[in-house]
Design a protein around this motif. Structure first.
Motif, PDB file in Angstrom:
ATOM      1  N   ARG A  52      -9.123  -5.729  -2.488  1.00  0.00           N
ATOM      2  CA  ARG A  52      -9.426  -4.615  -1.935  1.00  0.00           C
ATOM      3  C   ARG A  52      -8.048  -3.353  -2.165  1.00  0.00           C
ATOM      4  O   ARG A  52      -8.898  -2.384  -2.834  1.00  0.00           O
ATOM      5  N   ASN A 104     -14.627  -1.840  -8.180  1.00  0.00           N
ATOM      6  CA  ASN A 104     -15.687  -1.632  -7.649  1.00  0.00           C
ATOM      7  C   ASN A 104     -14.657  -3.183  -6.796  1.00  0.00           C
ATOM      8  O   ASN A 104     -14.160  -3.660  -7.506  1.00  0.00           O
ATOM      9  N   TYR A 105     -13.827  -3.692  -5.812  1.00  0.00           N
ATOM     10  CA  TYR A 105     -14.356  -4.370  -5.188  1.00  0.00           C
ATOM     11  C   TYR A 105     -15.521  -5.115  -4.356  1.00  0.00           C
ATOM     12  O   TYR A 105     -16.182  -4.700  -4.656  1.00  0.00           O
ATOM     13  N   ASP A 130      -8.700 -12.101  -0.598  1.00  0.00           N
ATOM     14  CA  ASP A 130      -9.719 -10.358  -0.161  1.00  0.00           C
ATOM     15  C   ASP A 130      -9.345  -9.070  -0.181  1.00  0.00           C
ATOM     16  O   ASP A 130      -9.743  -8.507  -0.249  1.00  0.00           O
ATOM     17  N   CYS A 131      -8.321  -9.396   0.648  1.00  0.00           N
ATOM     18  CA  CYS A 131      -7.684  -8.287   0.734  1.00  0.00           C
ATOM     19  C   CYS A 131      -6.434  -8.067   0.329  1.00  0.00           C
ATOM     20  O   CYS A 131      -6.325  -6.127  -0.690  1.00  0.00           O
ATOM     21  N   SER A 178      -8.355  -0.768  -4.412  1.00  0.00           N
ATOM     22  CA  SER A 178      -8.404   1.059  -4.430  1.00  0.00           C
ATOM     23  C   SER A 178      -6.908   1.930  -5.275  1.00  0.00           C
ATOM     24  O   SER A 178      -7.003   3.271  -6.029  1.00  0.00           O
ATOM     25  N   ASN A 238     -17.307  -8.800  -2.974  1.00  0.00           N
ATOM     26  CA  ASN A 238     -17.384  -9.018  -2.413  1.00  0.00           C
ATOM     27  C   ASN A 238     -18.035 -10.909  -2.882  1.00  0.00           C
ATOM     28  O   ASN A 238     -19.337 -10.363  -3.074  1.00  0.00           O
ATOM     29  N   VAL A 282      -6.060   2.852   2.069  1.00  0.00           N
ATOM     30  CA  VAL A 282      -6.452   1.064   2.201  1.00  0.00           C
ATOM     31  C   VAL A 282      -6.683   0.877   3.283  1.00  0.00           C
ATOM     32  O   VAL A 282      -7.726  -0.609   3.096  1.00  0.00           O
ATOM     33  N   CYS A 309       0.783  -1.388   0.018  1.00  0.00           N
ATOM     34  CA  CYS A 309      -0.028   0.457   0.517  1.00  0.00           C
ATOM     35  C   CYS A 309       0.941   1.171   0.011  1.00  0.00           C
ATOM     36  O   CYS A 309       0.176   2.602  -0.788  1.00  0.00           O
ATOM     37  N   SER A 336      -8.665  -0.873   6.641  1.00  0.00           N
ATOM     38  CA  SER A 336     -10.113  -1.700   6.456  1.00  0.00           C
ATOM     39  C   SER A 336      -8.802  -2.986   6.289  1.00  0.00           C
ATOM     40  O   SER A 336     -10.174  -3.575   6.681  1.00  0.00           O
ATOM     41  N   ILE A 337      -8.179  -2.857   5.593  1.00  0.00           N
ATOM     42  CA  ILE A 337      -7.442  -4.393   5.080  1.00  0.00           C
ATOM     43  C   ILE A 337      -6.929  -4.678   6.387  1.00  0.00           C
ATOM     44  O   ILE A 337      -7.471  -5.937   6.795  1.00  0.00           O
TER      45      ILE A 337
END
Length: 448
Positions: free
Chosen positions: A124, A138-139, A120-121, A128, A141, A88, A80, A91-92
């Motif tokens: 995200r 868009n992430y 998943d991370c 970002s 889910n 971001v 990151c 949130s991760i």
């Protein structure tokens, strides 16, 4: 629409993620991106999935797991920071910490839930970064999108309704960044595919969205006729059929997960294997029907970890239902039959050694001996299977003889020979210590 899946080596660090996003955004038809967990940055590095497994193991053992947790967080934090998307990371971190302290029904369920954090991370994070560089992303889910799975006896299947739910992703404004490797049960529990299962996620999405092509980006230019670690400068395969690739993946080809082709196969969607580090390379296309044949044999592969259950009984062929009864006993133990070569009075059933435990072996032998009254029964372990695969073999005389002769001249004893009904593959059973040697011998015979 194109669905593009990128493997762990393609997402290992910030530089690789920049490559991925450059490739993705260079073609406006690439609307769906499926990501794996970050892989190794260098040879001695540790994959994020393995860091998460270590974290889950520590927690299951009753430890705090602080050191293991820090290793995971530091890996994402460094990516990151290099991508300048530090906003971001909170949130991760929250997603990881929340999942780690959650309770699960079993240690297996907990391990699945923690392992899934890798993909998943990463999704995200990549979403970002795409937004940062000016592309709406868009992430997605998997639970919200509707990827529902069912796990029975260790085998994971997709619920049919998932395809209709996932088709709605076509209506999203912008790029969909979807984590691979896992989905959810109907009661909200995380279910993971086997290792490398992001390939399967990509194929499911390609089928759901009726994609024009499913691009599977990895770290090699092509599928090769043999494992590049065994042979220098192996023959590149430009085009291969679903059936050929399935046979080779089953026998140890690691380019694509062996179950990943099915959703694409059902919908007739071509799969394109490409190299993230060399996007100008043409890659390998996996198709329903081939237009070109570059060689008699398309590929050669070998894998260890098999065993044979051998039985014989005089006049076996006259006993109606004998094979059905044997297979019923095997099925009762939750075992899947890999191959079943047979003679008039004998059958050999090839199984995965890891599945055929000593306890299952004892029960199976006892039941077959008592219920079917066989004359002899034995188990032969430490077996490897080596396969030559190619659609052109079906119309060529003497291919099996060439292969068997080459192996014989090399001093490799054949425990089993089995040819599929489709005639596109021949399987040889050899001792495990000869596996790699047998592959090299066969490659030399057919490719020089």
């Amino acid at each position: 629409m194109k669905v593009a899946k990128f493997g762990g080596s393609s997402l290992a660090d910030a530089a690789q993620i920049k490559k991925v996003c450059s490739i993705l955004t260079s073609d406006e038809d690439r609307k769906v991106l499926v990501v794996s967990a970050p892989g190794k940055r260098y040879s001695d590095d540790i994959k994020v999935t393995d860091l998460l497994i270590a974290l889950a193991d520590a927690r299951i053992a009753g430890q705090a797991g602080n050191r293991e947790l820090d290793a995971v967080l530091n890996r994402y934090s460094s990516i990151c920071e290099e991508l300048d998307i530090k906003d971001v990371m909170p949130s991760i971190e929250e997603a990881i910490r929340t999942r780690v302290i959650e309770k699960a029904d079993s240690s297996e369920a907990y391990m699945d839930a923690v392992k899934a954090l890798g993909e998943d991370c990463c999704a995200r994070l990549v979403a970002s970064y795409l937004n940062k560089i000016g592309f709406k992303a868009n992430y997605c889910n998997p639970k919200v999108a509707g990827l529902f799975l069912k796990s029975e006896m260790g085998h994971v299947t997709v619920l049919p309704e998932s395809y209709d739910q996932l088709a709605l992703l076509a209506e999203l404004d912008g790029i969909c960044v979807f984590p691979g490797f896992f989905g959810y049960s109907k009661d909200g529990k995380v279910i993971t595919f086997s290792r490398g299962g992001s390939d399967i996620t990509g194929a499911i999405l390609a089928a759901s969205l009726h994609a024009s092509v499913y691009e599977n980006w990895t770290d090699v230019d092509n599928v090769y006729a043999v494992n590049p670690n065994l042979v220098s400068n192996p023959f590149p395969v430009n085009e291969i059929t679903y059936d050929e690739m399935r046979e080779l993946a089953y026998a140890g080809f690691s380019v694509l997960h062996e179950e990943a082709l099915y959703p694409a196969f059902v919908k007739g969607i071509p799969v394109h294997i490409r190299n993230t580090n060399n996007p100008s390379s043409k890659g390998t296309r996996i198709v329903s029907k081939r237009r070109n044949y570059d060689s008699l044999v398309t590929g050669i592969a070998g894998e260890k970890g098999f065993c044979t259950l051998n039985m014989s009984k005089y006049l076996m062929n006259r006993e109606v239902g004998f094979v059905v009864k044997v297979l019923s006993i095997i099925a009762d133990e939750g075992l899947s039959v890999e191959h079943m070569p047979s003679g008039i009075d004998s059958i050999s059933i090839i199984l995965r050694s890891a599945d055929f435990t000593a306890e299952k072996e004892r029960r199976v032998i006892e039941r077959i001996s008592i219920e079917l009254q066989v004359d002899e029964i034995s188990v032969n372990r430490d077996l490897a299977i080596v396969m030559i695969v190619g659609e052109a073999m079906a119309n060529t005389v003497g291919t099996t003889a060439r292969a068997a002769t080459a192996l014989s001249k090399a001093g490799i004893n054949l425990e089993i020979i089995n040819q599929g009904a489709s005639e596109i593959s021949v399987m040889f059973g050899v001792r495990e210590e000869y596996c790699s040697y047998a592959v090299r011998v066969l490659y030399k015979e057919f490719f020089g």
